[in-house]
Write an enzyme that holds these catalytic residues in place. Sequence first.
Site, PDB file in Angstrom:
ATOM      1  N   LYS A 191       0.833  -1.211   0.000  1.00 31.40           N
ATOM      2  CA  LYS A 191       0.000   0.000   0.000  1.00 31.40           C
ATOM      3  C   LYS A 191       0.867   1.260   0.000  1.00 31.40           C
ATOM      4  CE  LYS A 191       0.633   1.488   4.332  1.00 31.40           C
ATOM      5  NZ  LYS A 191       0.868   2.863   4.855  1.00 31.40           N
ATOM      6  N   THR A 248      -3.990   5.698   3.573  1.00 33.50           N
ATOM      7  CA  THR A 248      -2.725   6.194   3.032  1.00 33.50           C
ATOM      8  C   THR A 248      -2.904   6.853   1.665  1.00 33.50           C
ATOM      9  OG1 THR A 248      -1.688   4.336   4.172  1.00 33.50           O
ATOM     10  CG2 THR A 248      -0.316   5.562   2.667  1.00 33.50           C
TER      11      THR A 248
END
Length: 334
Positions: A191, A248
């Site tokens: 990620k 994120t």
Amino acid sequence: MSGFQRVGVVGAGAWGTALAQVCARAGRSPLLWAREPEVAEAISREHTNPLFLPGVDLDPAVEATSNLADLTGLDMILAVAPAQHLRATFTALSPQIPKGLPVVLCAKGVEQGSLKLMAEVLADVAPQARAAVLSGPSFAGEVARGLPTAVTLACADEALGEALAQALATPSFRPYWTDDLVGAEAGGAVKNVLAIACGIVEGRGLGRSAHAALVTRGFAELTRLAVALGAEARTLAGLCGLGDLVLTCSSAQSRNMSVGLALGRGETLDQALAGKLSVAEGVASAPAVRALANKVGVETPICEAVAAVLAGEKGLDQAIGELLARPLKAEHQD
């Protein structure tokens, strides 16, 4: 397994400092190791970390040191050193780690060269430790201030994992146990690379539709690679995969997304990283993720594009154009 009172926190960046604060709130006695003596002195003297976590008053129970030799007599360790420095740090610390000591891995990345996840690195240099992984959607400043946060705590031993979760839990910090260490680690590592891509989309002004498409297709990449490494798909649908990806990729508070934003606006990588004290793990992990995906035969076109851009192999427009020109296929086709 309930006696996790003395907790060593290795790494006094923003996240390590926040986790030491969590430990103090949970009634533990955290000892925070800082590579920089001035950081340890500031924490001990002023109960603040102005270099990495300014504006946050730390609990007086948070002690600090810059001497690894002080990390003795511990009940568990939280390993928060950056992913590319974990091997060196725990090679030095290994003689002080007794057999069976739980080490909770809190850095998110794939080691360059070896292409190993952090639990594999720990097994190389401190095989006597019992590995666990902490991962999930968590900004250090919010956690340090006591804002509500839920994370994944992965440990192969259910009893130990649940005991560690109980030891770290507070009313505002909720660890959920799983036995899938690979899933927890792979989700966090990949990620970070995808967040750089999302920042590029934002910085380039490509729109919210493109951003949503990238997050969704990126999640498919993340899941494919993690499963190929031995993870369970349902783990990636939880906090350490989808949850972490959403956070994120949606805020410039993310160090990785902020690097992508700068690149998308036309800055060079050196300019994007200039003046940043905290590590954007995705920059170092991108080439390792690309190599790891190639090694296990999994297509990760977004991660490959990010790695190519960071390495200077392709310009942004070329990389974006090639992604958009990929052959059409069924949505759930591997």
